[in-house]
Design a protein around this motif. Structure first.
Motif, mmCIF file in Angstrom:
data_model
loop_
_atom_site.group_PDB
_atom_site.id
_atom_site.type_symbol
_atom_site.label_atom_id
_atom_site.label_comp_id
_atom_site.label_asym_id
_atom_site.label_seq_id
_atom_site.Cartn_x
_atom_site.Cartn_y
_atom_site.Cartn_z
ATOM 1 N N GLN A 112 84.414 35.085 25.386
ATOM 2 C CA GLN A 112 84.902 34.412 24.178
ATOM 3 C C GLN A 112 83.764 34.166 23.179
ATOM 4 O O GLN A 112 83.915 34.367 21.983
ATOM 5 N N MET A 197 83.592 27.029 15.371
ATOM 6 C CA MET A 197 84.000 27.298 16.757
ATOM 7 C C MET A 197 82.789 27.615 17.619
ATOM 8 O O MET A 197 82.674 27.152 18.748
ATOM 9 N N GLU A 200 80.899 24.735 18.981
ATOM 10 C CA GLU A 200 81.459 24.142 20.210
ATOM 11 C C GLU A 200 80.769 24.699 21.453
ATOM 12 O O GLU A 200 80.580 24.001 22.436
ATOM 13 N N PHE A 201 80.447 25.984 21.384
ATOM 14 C CA PHE A 201 79.816 26.632 22.540
ATOM 15 C C PHE A 201 78.367 26.185 22.719
ATOM 16 O O PHE A 201 77.808 26.301 23.799
ATOM 17 N N PRO B 119 90.299 21.556 20.455
ATOM 18 C CA PRO B 119 89.480 22.615 19.836
ATOM 19 C C PRO B 119 89.507 23.886 20.710
ATOM 20 O O PRO B 119 89.816 23.801 21.905
ATOM 21 N N VAL B 120 89.145 24.985 20.122
ATOM 22 C CA VAL B 120 89.338 26.290 20.760
ATOM 23 C C VAL B 120 88.725 26.442 22.170
ATOM 24 O O VAL B 120 89.387 26.920 23.094
ATOM 25 N N LEU B 121 87.481 26.005 22.337
ATOM 26 C CA LEU B 121 86.852 26.180 23.651
ATOM 27 C C LEU B 121 87.519 25.292 24.703
ATOM 28 O O LEU B 121 87.776 25.719 25.838
ATOM 29 N N SER B 124 90.761 26.783 25.757
ATOM 30 C CA SER B 124 90.600 27.905 26.684
ATOM 31 C C SER B 124 90.289 27.390 28.080
ATOM 32 O O SER B 124 90.884 27.841 29.063
#
Lengths: 203, 171
Positions: A112, A197, A200-201, B119-121, B124
Motif C-alpha cells: 500500500q 495519506m 499516516e505511514f 483514515p486510509v491506513l 486497511s
C-alpha cells in the motif's frame, strides 16, 4: 469489544454476486465480464502495437527523406533539421516505451505504501524523469530553427533566429502556464491527499 | 475456456466474499460497491500473469483489493463523494436483500459505518485484522513494519471501540 466475535460476524458477510457472468450480462449475449475484460485487453494491446508501428514508420520515413535522400535541393539546413527532429523523436519513443512498461508493470501488486508513493510520483507536476524533455525541446528548437531559416527571406539571419526564438519560447511559456493551470485544477488536490495519506505511514 | 479464464473463475469463486467485505469497508452505497467490486476483479484479471504462488493468494488478492479501493476512492477528484456516502444504509441494498436478512445485523452496519470513517491506513489494518490476517501479512500488504502494525492496531482498536459506542448512542 470482542474482536474475535466481531471478526466472525464480519466474515459471515457474503458477496451477492454469484459468478463472473453476473457483473454485466451473460455469456450467451457475449457481454459477460470475462468477455469484456478480454476485449479491453485485446484493444489495449492493439493500440500499443499500432503506436510502435507508427513510431517505426515515422523514424524510418524521416531518416529517408531528410538524411539519406540525395536530392540536391535538400539543403544542409534541412538535413540538420531532420537529424534534430529524428533525435527528439527517438528520445520521445524511448520515454514512451519506458512509461508504457511502467504502466504495464501494474503497481496494484505493490504494498500500500509503495502504491501511494508511485501514485505521488505520477501526480507531481515535475519529476526527475521529465528532465529528458529538456533535450527533446532543445532538439525540436534547433530542428525548427534550421528548418525555418530557409524562409527568412530578406531578414538578417541573426534577426530571424532571434524572432523565431522569441516566438518559440513565448509559445512554450504559454503552454507551460496552461499545463500548470490544468495540473493545479485537476491534480494538485489529489497530490495533497496522497501526501496526507503517506504521512499516516510515517507516523 | 482457456487456462486464464479457468484460473480467474476459480479465484473469483474463492475470493468474492473477501473482496466484497473490503468493498464494504471502503464504500457503502450499493452502486459504488458494485463498481469497486468489478474494478478489483478487473485488476485481478489484468494481473493474473503475475500470480504464481498459490500459498500467497490471500496477500495477492488483498493487495490488489486495497490498492484498487484507495485508487477508486481517493485518487480521483470526482470520485471523492464515493467514499463519503457513509450515511447511506448498507441494509438498503436491493441486491443484498436476501443475504442481509440473516447476516447484516445492526452491529455489522455500525462497524462498517465506523470503519468507513477511519483514515486510509487504519481502515486497511482493521479490515485485514477482521479478515483474520496475522500482523506479518498485514505488514507485507501495507508496507509498514510488523511492530508498527501491532502498535497501530492497538490504537485503532481503542479508537474503533469508542467510535462504535458513540455511533450506537447516536442511533
Amino acid at each position: 469489544m470482542n474482536f474475535e466475535a466481531l471478526s466472525k460476524k464480519y466474515k459471515e458477510l457474503k458477496s451477492p454476486t454469484k459468478n463472473t457472468d453476473g457483473f454485466l450480462g451473460n455469456e450467451e449475449q457475449n457481454t459477460s465480464f470475462l468477455n469484456i475484460l478480454q476485449t479491453q485487453e485485446a484493444d489495449a494491446k492493439r493500440k500499443y502495437k499500432r503506436m510502435y508501428i507508427l513510431y517505426a514508420i515515422g523514424a524510418v520515413g524521416y531518416l529517408g527523406i531528410f538524411i539519406i535522400n540525395t536530392d540536391p535541393d535538400l539543403t544542409i539546413r534541412n538535413r540538420i533539421a531532420g537529424t534534430c527532429f529524428i533525435i527528439a523523436f527517438v528520445i520521445l519513443s524511448v520515454l514512451s516505451r519506458k512509461r508504457f512498461s511502467e504502466i504495464k508493470r501494474s503497481s496494484f501488486l505493490d504494498s500500500q505504501k509503495q502504491f501511494l508513493q508511485n501514485a505521488r510520483k505520477s501526480y507531481l507536476f515535475w519529476n526527475k524523469q521529465q528532465i529528458w524533455l529538456v533535450p527533446v525541446l532543445l532538439f525540436v528548437n534547433a530542428g525548427a530553427t534550421f528548418s525555418v531559416s530557409n524562409h527568412f527571406g530578406n531578414l538578417n539571419i541573426l534577426t530571424g533566429v532571434f524572432l523565431f526564438q522569441a516566438a518559440f519560447w513565448c509559445l512554450l511559456g504559454i503552454g507551460f502556464y496552461m499545463g500548470k493551470r490544468e495540473w493545479t485544477k485537476k491534480k494538485e488536490a489529489i497530490l495533497k491527499k496522497i501526501e496526507a495519506m503517506l504521512l499516516e505511514f510515517e507516523q | 475456456m482457456n487456462t486464464k479464464e479457468i484460473q480467474f473463475k476459480q479465484l473469483f469463486e474463492e475470493n468474492k466474499d473477501r473482496v466484497f467485505r473490503i468493498c464494504c469497508s471502503y464504500v457503502q452505497s450499493s452502486q459504488n460497491r458494485d463498481d469497486l467490486f468489478q474494478e478489483i476483479f478487473t485488476n485481478v484479471w489484468k494481473n493474473l500473469g503475475s500470480f504464481r504462488n498459490e500459498s500467497h493468494v490471500n496477500t495477492w488478492i488483498y493487495r490488489i483489493s486495497i490498492n484498487t479501493a484507495i485508487n477508486y476512492c481517493r485518487l480521483q477528484n470526482n470520485n471523492d463523494k464515493r467514499c463519503q456516502e457513509i450515511k447511506q444504509d448498507i441494509l438498503s441494498d436491493e441486491d443484498a436483500k436476501l443475504a442481509r436478512k440473516t447476516i447484516l445485523e445492526k452491529e455489522i452496519k455500525i462497524m462498517f459505518d465506523t470503519i468507513n470513517r477511519l483514515p486510509v491506513l487504519e481502515k486497511s489494518i482493521i479490515s485485514l485484522v477482521l479478515e483474520g490476517l496475522d500482523h506479518a501479512k498485514i505488514a507485507e500488504i501495507t508496507g509498514i513494519s510488523e511492530g508498527n502494525v501491532r502498535v497501530k492496531f492497538h490504537r485503532i482498536k481503542k479508537k474503533l471501540k469508542q467510535m462504535m459506542e458513540e455511533q450506537k448512542n447516536e442511533l
